[in-house]
Enzyme design. Structure first.
Site, PDB file in Angstrom:
ATOM      1  N   LYS A  64       0.842  -1.201   0.000  1.00  0.00           N
ATOM      2  CA  LYS A  64       0.000   0.000   0.000  1.00  0.00           C
ATOM      3  C   LYS A  64       0.878   1.252   0.000  1.00  0.00           C
ATOM      4  O   LYS A  64       0.610   2.221  -0.719  1.00  0.00           O
ATOM      5  CB  LYS A  64      -0.949  -0.034   1.208  1.00  0.00           C
ATOM      6  CG  LYS A  64      -2.029  -1.107   1.053  1.00  0.00           C
ATOM      7  CD  LYS A  64      -2.816  -1.406   2.310  1.00  0.00           C
ATOM      8  CE  LYS A  64      -3.735  -2.610   2.063  1.00  0.00           C
ATOM      9  NZ  LYS A  64      -4.452  -3.060   3.258  1.00  0.00           N
ATOM     10  N   GLN A 105      -4.683  -1.679   9.487  1.00  0.00           N
ATOM     11  CA  GLN A 105      -4.532  -2.995   8.856  1.00  0.00           C
ATOM     12  C   GLN A 105      -5.132  -4.082   9.769  1.00  0.00           C
ATOM     13  O   GLN A 105      -4.771  -4.181  10.938  1.00  0.00           O
ATOM     14  CB  GLN A 105      -3.036  -3.276   8.599  1.00  0.00           C
ATOM     15  CG  GLN A 105      -2.771  -4.570   7.870  1.00  0.00           C
ATOM     16  CD  GLN A 105      -3.359  -4.599   6.448  1.00  0.00           C
ATOM     17  OE1 GLN A 105      -3.208  -3.665   5.680  1.00  0.00           O
ATOM     18  NE2 GLN A 105      -4.047  -5.679   6.115  1.00  0.00           N
ATOM     19  N   ASP A 134     -11.292   2.437   3.812  1.00  0.00           N
ATOM     20  CA  ASP A 134     -11.611   1.012   3.654  1.00  0.00           C
ATOM     21  C   ASP A 134     -13.129   0.795   3.538  1.00  0.00           C
ATOM     22  O   ASP A 134     -13.572  -0.295   3.193  1.00  0.00           O
ATOM     23  CB  ASP A 134     -11.108   0.226   4.882  1.00  0.00           C
ATOM     24  CG  ASP A 134      -9.777  -0.472   4.624  1.00  0.00           C
ATOM     25  OD1 ASP A 134      -9.486  -0.756   3.444  1.00  0.00           O
ATOM     26  OD2 ASP A 134      -9.053  -0.746   5.597  1.00  0.00           O
TER      27      ASP A 134
END
Ligand code: NDP
Length: 285
Positions: free
Chosen positions: A53, A97, A120
């Site tokens: 990422k 994460q 997200d």
């Protein structure tokens, strides 16, 4: 005849290229899109994802900062960091994460992220907006899958779509996105009876289970579009999907490989959401 191979790598590269232009435009207005990535503990798979990422941010020109917290981080410390990032002006997107170590409460962490910075799309407000068909952010993996389906050339409207898996991260939002494109959607899970028969009906089959090669060629309708979300590391370290590629490729009309299918798309869509976050926050100033 063998299936068309849909390269997520290529589609992702195209999307990232066009995002570079959007980032350039934002920069000309004095805005540098910024993503904060939070990782807790030392899970090797999470480390790989976080590195990819960060690398994608560099490629596109997005500013990124990483917060690597120790395994022993407390819930309160993590929440405090998220609240700080919520207020930070140069951070437009926040990504924590997952999975978090067991002693931490993921739900509370997600609920603490400012929905405007929730790239997200896991916050209940964003999940609700997806359900209503009015999303600010699309969930990265399902949105990536939609791009790959588009790439196959099939028109989703009226097609039999089968999603195998009902997780909050992939299966459920995937079904919702297909429904919004007018697919006739069936969701399968571990209690589904006759998985083979249901899958065989699918014109579009999306598999997100996490079990190596659970879908075999004899479960696929000839000519179907097959999208394999699964990422499973075998004992010999080989990465395989949930679909048995060698048998499926002879039946499907189009299929994604693992690796090089959905994986790169998830990251490209995260970048897209981060750019959008900067645009949204620019407008709300
Ligand atoms: P989860 O474990 O959260 O969900 C798995 C789903 O599969 C559950 O709904 C479960 O059903 C269902 N399932 C389990 N066994 C069967 C079975 N025998 N038949 C039918 N359904 C079954 O996984 P995720 O959704 O988070 O991830 C799925 C896979 O996708 C994993 O391999 C993961 O690594 C990968 N992934 C890949 C990404 C990428 O970028 N490429 C991103 C995210 C995930 P039930 O609900 O009944 O338990």
């Amino acid at each position: 005849m063998t299936a068309k191979i849909i390269s997520g790598k290529q589609v992702a590269a195209r999307i990232k290229e066009s995002l570079k232009n959007e980032v350039g435009l934002l920069k000309s207005k004095g805005i540098l899109p910024g993503l904060a990535v939070v990782i807790v503990g030392s899970d090797p798979a999470s480390r790989i994802y976080v590195n990819s990422k960060k690398k994608a941010c560099e490629e596109i020109g997005i500013y990124s900062e990483e917060y690597a917290l120790s395994e022993e981080t407390t819930q309160e410390e993590l929440l405090r960091l998220v609240r700080t990032l919520n207020e930070k002006k140069d951070v437009h997107g926040i990504l924590v994460q997952l999975p978090l170590p067991n002693h931490l409460n993921e739900k509370e962490v997600i609920n603490t992220i400012n929905p405007d910075k929730d790239v997200d799309a896991f916050h209940p407000i964003n999940v609700g907006k997806i359900m209503l068909g009015e999303p600010d952010y699309l969930p990265c993996t399902p949105a990536g899958v939609m791009e790959l389906i588009k790439e196959s050339g099939i028109d989703i409207a009226g097609k039999e779509c089968v999603v195998v898996g009902r997780s909050n991260i992939v299966g459920k939002p995937q079904a919702m996105l297909l429904l919004q494109q007018h697919g006739t959607v069936t969701i399968c899970h571990s209690r589904t009876k006759n998985l083979k028969e249901v899958c065989k009906r699918a014109d579009i089959l999306v598999v997100a289970v996490g079990k190596p090669q659970i879908i075999t060629g004899d479960m696929i309708k000839p000519g179907a579009v097959v999208i394999d979300v699964g990422m499973n590391r075998l004992e010999n370290r080989k990465l395989v999907g949930d679909v048995e590629f060698d048998s499926a490729v002879n039946v499907a009309g189009a299929i994604t490989p693992v690796p090089g299918g959905v994986g790169p798309m998830t990251i490209a869509m995260l970048m897209k959401n981060t750019v959008k976050a900067a645009q949204i926050q620019l407008l709300s100033k």
